[in-house]
Scaffold this motif. Structure first.
Motif, PDB file in Angstrom:
ATOM      1  N   ASP A 128       0.914  -1.403  -0.126  1.00 26.25           N
ATOM      2  CA  ASP A 128      -0.071  -0.153  -0.046  1.00 26.25           C
ATOM      3  C   ASP A 128       0.821   1.370  -0.081  1.00 26.25           C
ATOM      4  O   ASP A 128       2.343   1.385   0.272  1.00 26.25           O
ATOM      5  N   GLU A 129       0.120   2.323   0.205  1.00 23.42           N
ATOM      6  CA  GLU A 129       0.518   3.262  -0.154  1.00 23.42           C
ATOM      7  C   GLU A 129       0.200   4.405   0.811  1.00 23.42           C
ATOM      8  O   GLU A 129      -0.927   4.198   1.274  1.00 23.42           O
ATOM      9  N   VAL A 130       0.977   5.277   1.537  1.00 21.39           N
ATOM     10  CA  VAL A 130       0.790   6.251   3.163  1.00 21.39           C
ATOM     11  C   VAL A 130       1.283   7.327   2.691  1.00 21.39           C
ATOM     12  O   VAL A 130       2.879   7.553   2.079  1.00 21.39           O
ATOM     13  N   ILE A 131       0.306   8.024   2.778  1.00 27.47           N
ATOM     14  CA  ILE A 131       0.750  10.071   2.697  1.00 27.47           C
ATOM     15  C   ILE A 131       1.419  10.673   3.776  1.00 27.47           C
ATOM     16  O   ILE A 131       0.439  10.239   5.006  1.00 27.47           O
ATOM     17  N   SER A 132       2.570  11.173   3.328  1.00 27.84           N
ATOM     18  CA  SER A 132       2.863  11.656   4.907  1.00 27.84           C
ATOM     19  C   SER A 132       3.449  12.898   4.441  1.00 27.84           C
ATOM     20  O   SER A 132       3.700  13.268   2.968  1.00 27.84           O
TER      21      SER A 132
ATOM     22  N   PRO B  68       6.091   4.637   1.568  1.00 28.96           N
ATOM     23  CA  PRO B  68       5.345   6.621   1.585  1.00 28.96           C
ATOM     24  C   PRO B  68       5.441   7.807   0.775  1.00 28.96           C
ATOM     25  O   PRO B  68       5.989   6.958  -0.324  1.00 28.96           O
ATOM     26  N   VAL B  69       4.267   8.405   0.177  1.00 24.67           N
ATOM     27  CA  VAL B  69       4.111   8.982  -0.576  1.00 24.67           C
ATOM     28  C   VAL B  69       4.455  10.612   0.019  1.00 24.67           C
ATOM     29  O   VAL B  69       3.139  11.012   0.973  1.00 24.67           O
ATOM     30  N   PHE B  70       5.010  11.280  -0.610  1.00 21.42           N
ATOM     31  CA  PHE B  70       5.743  12.573   0.519  1.00 21.42           C
ATOM     32  C   PHE B  70       4.547  13.709   0.033  1.00 21.42           C
ATOM     33  O   PHE B  70       5.067  14.512  -1.740  1.00 21.42           O
ATOM     34  N   VAL B  71       3.602  14.848   0.284  1.00 17.95           N
ATOM     35  CA  VAL B  71       3.193  15.627   0.092  1.00 17.95           C
ATOM     36  C   VAL B  71       3.298  16.761   0.713  1.00 17.95           C
ATOM     37  O   VAL B  71       3.824  16.808   1.810  1.00 17.95           O
TER      38      VAL B  71
ATOM     39  N   ILE C 185       6.067   3.029   8.696  1.00 17.70           N
ATOM     40  CA  ILE C 185       5.558   2.604   7.470  1.00 17.70           C
ATOM     41  C   ILE C 185       6.502   2.368   6.374  1.00 17.70           C
ATOM     42  O   ILE C 185       5.516   0.852   5.904  1.00 17.70           O
ATOM     43  N   SER C 186       7.569   1.854   6.655  1.00 14.09           N
ATOM     44  CA  SER C 186       8.161   0.796   6.094  1.00 14.09           C
ATOM     45  C   SER C 186       8.388  -0.742   6.755  1.00 14.09           C
ATOM     46  O   SER C 186       8.407  -1.684   5.835  1.00 14.09           O
ATOM     47  N   TYR C 187       8.543  -0.812   7.858  1.00 17.26           N
ATOM     48  CA  TYR C 187       8.033  -2.030   8.663  1.00 17.26           C
ATOM     49  C   TYR C 187       7.477  -2.996   7.665  1.00 17.26           C
ATOM     50  O   TYR C 187       7.182  -3.989   7.953  1.00 17.26           O
TER      51      TYR C 187
END
Length: 396
Positions: free
Chosen positions: A93-97, A116-119, A109-111
């Protein structure tokens, strides 16, 4: 020359408050019942993850933040790791942070095996920006069966992790509303913001889950420790289960029903936390006085003091200055540290680190701008304040 004058003014202001030969960035203060609580734990023989102080510390955090439930963990990274699992994040999955954050955010997130997706961040708060998030979601996300997917990568966007940088509340109300419209759970990284509010609501309580850190440099410390907070009873029960090696209750049998983690906070650490919580209101009062003093004392040195935004109340965990450019920042860092006054730059952007260099981002214009300019200055709770001292007018 101007940077040298700025550094000298910072050094003078810091020494007027703290007076030590070497002034650290943030040190713990143990002026309450810490020793007595530790002795009581030792006398009880309950020093590990079972003990009344763990329960008491959880209850105190829940009450202080206004959360229904709190579950103590060994550190803030563990809290965030489990919080993301509880929010439903899975491998791939992706997680916005945000890229402007401490590495623990992205490590957690990586564990899981997520990406990660950076905004970009907001310049005023240094936390995830609501405007940037709205633009990213509108341009990048498609909804399928109530789930958000990244049009570019095809991956599911499973969560959003905004951070309240240095105790300054980010635009969390707007972020939570935006994410709700896309079915994206919010897991707040409130590691640095115990005692910070948006209106009358505590940071960490706007999302599905909030997490805190009690590392040795935080506003209160348990030596090492973290906390998960939530209003969802099912999530709270599973948080305690997962952080206790997923062991099913039984007087003597060892039965574990899923992969769990040895993440529960020891009773010894919680004993420190209980004593620290008793002092937290006083810590917050003193830290606000330090911030107000810095704001006034350093008003004319060409470095903007980062203040709480309107409608919020910061804990001012680490005070931050914004210098004109990278050269001025480096000059101030060198001069202050050479003088025995610890200062530091903001974190390197996560997108520049080798393990996150290939992560998707939106250009990070504001993040890059801040990375070159932000300097943290000493922000510890002062040992003592006399009525006619520099903080006296701010405590009246």
């Amino acid at each position: 020359m101007e940077s040298e004058q700025s550094a000298a003014a910072i050094v003078d202001a810091v020494r007027e408050i703290y007076g030590y030969d070497f002034v650290p960035l943030h040190r713990p203060v143990f002026a309450g019942a810490e020793k007595a609580n530790l002795a009581a734990c030792i006398d009880s023989n309950f020093v590990s993850s079972v003990g009344e102080k763990v329960t008491a510390f959880e209850a105190s955090i829940a009450a202080f933040t206004g959360s229904r439930f709190a579950v103590a963990t060994v550190n803030g990274t563990a809290a965030l790791h489990v919080g993301l699992i509880l929010a439903g994040v899975e491998r791939g999955d992706e997680v916005i942070s945000q890229a402007l954050t401490f590495v623990a955010t992205c490590n957690a997130i990586s564990y899981i095996g997520a990406h990660p997706v950076f905004v970009d961040v907001d310049r005023e708060t240094m936390g995830l920006g609501a405007t940037a998030l709205k633009q990213f979601l509108s341009a990048t996300v498609r909804l399928t069966d109530g789930r958000a997917y990244n049009r570019v990568t095809g991956r599911r966007i499973a969560a959003c992790v905004p951070m309240h940088s240095f105790g300054l509340a980010c635009e969390i109300e707007e972020i939570a509303d935006l994410c709700a419209g896309y079915g994206i759970p919010v897991v707040e990284d409130a590691a640095e913001s115990l005692g910070s509010y948006v209106g009358k609501r505590h940071t960490g309580t706007f999302g599905l889950i909030g997490t805190y850190s009690f590392n040795g440099n935080k506003i209160i410390t348990t030596g090492g420790g973290g906390m998960i907070v939530t209003d969802d009873e099912i999530i709270a029960r599973r948080a305690k289960h997962l952080t206790t090696t997923a062991k099913t209750p039984h007087p003597y049998e060892f039965v574990h029903d899923e992969v769990g983690f040895n993440y529960r906070m020891p009773n010894l650490n919680a004993a420190l936390g209980c004593a620290q919580m008793d002092q937290l209101p006083g810590f917050l009062r003193l830290k606000r006085a330090v911030a107000d003093y810095y704001h006034d004392r350093l008003a004319d040195i060409g470095a903007g003091f980062i203040k709480e935004r309107e409608g919020t109340r910061a804990n001012y965990w680490l005070n931050a200055l914004c210098l004109p450019d990278a050269a001025a920042r480096d000059a101030v860092l060198n001069a202050c540290n050479d003088a025995g006054v610890m200062t530091r730059p903001v974190w390197r952007l996560m997108s520049s680190l080798p393990m996150f260099r290939d992560c998707m981002h939106d250009g990070l214009e504001v993040s890059r701008w801040l990375e070159k300019r932000i300097v943290n200055i000493p922000s510890s709770v002062p040992d003592a304040v006399i009525a006619d001292g520099p903080l006296g007018p701010y405590l009246a």
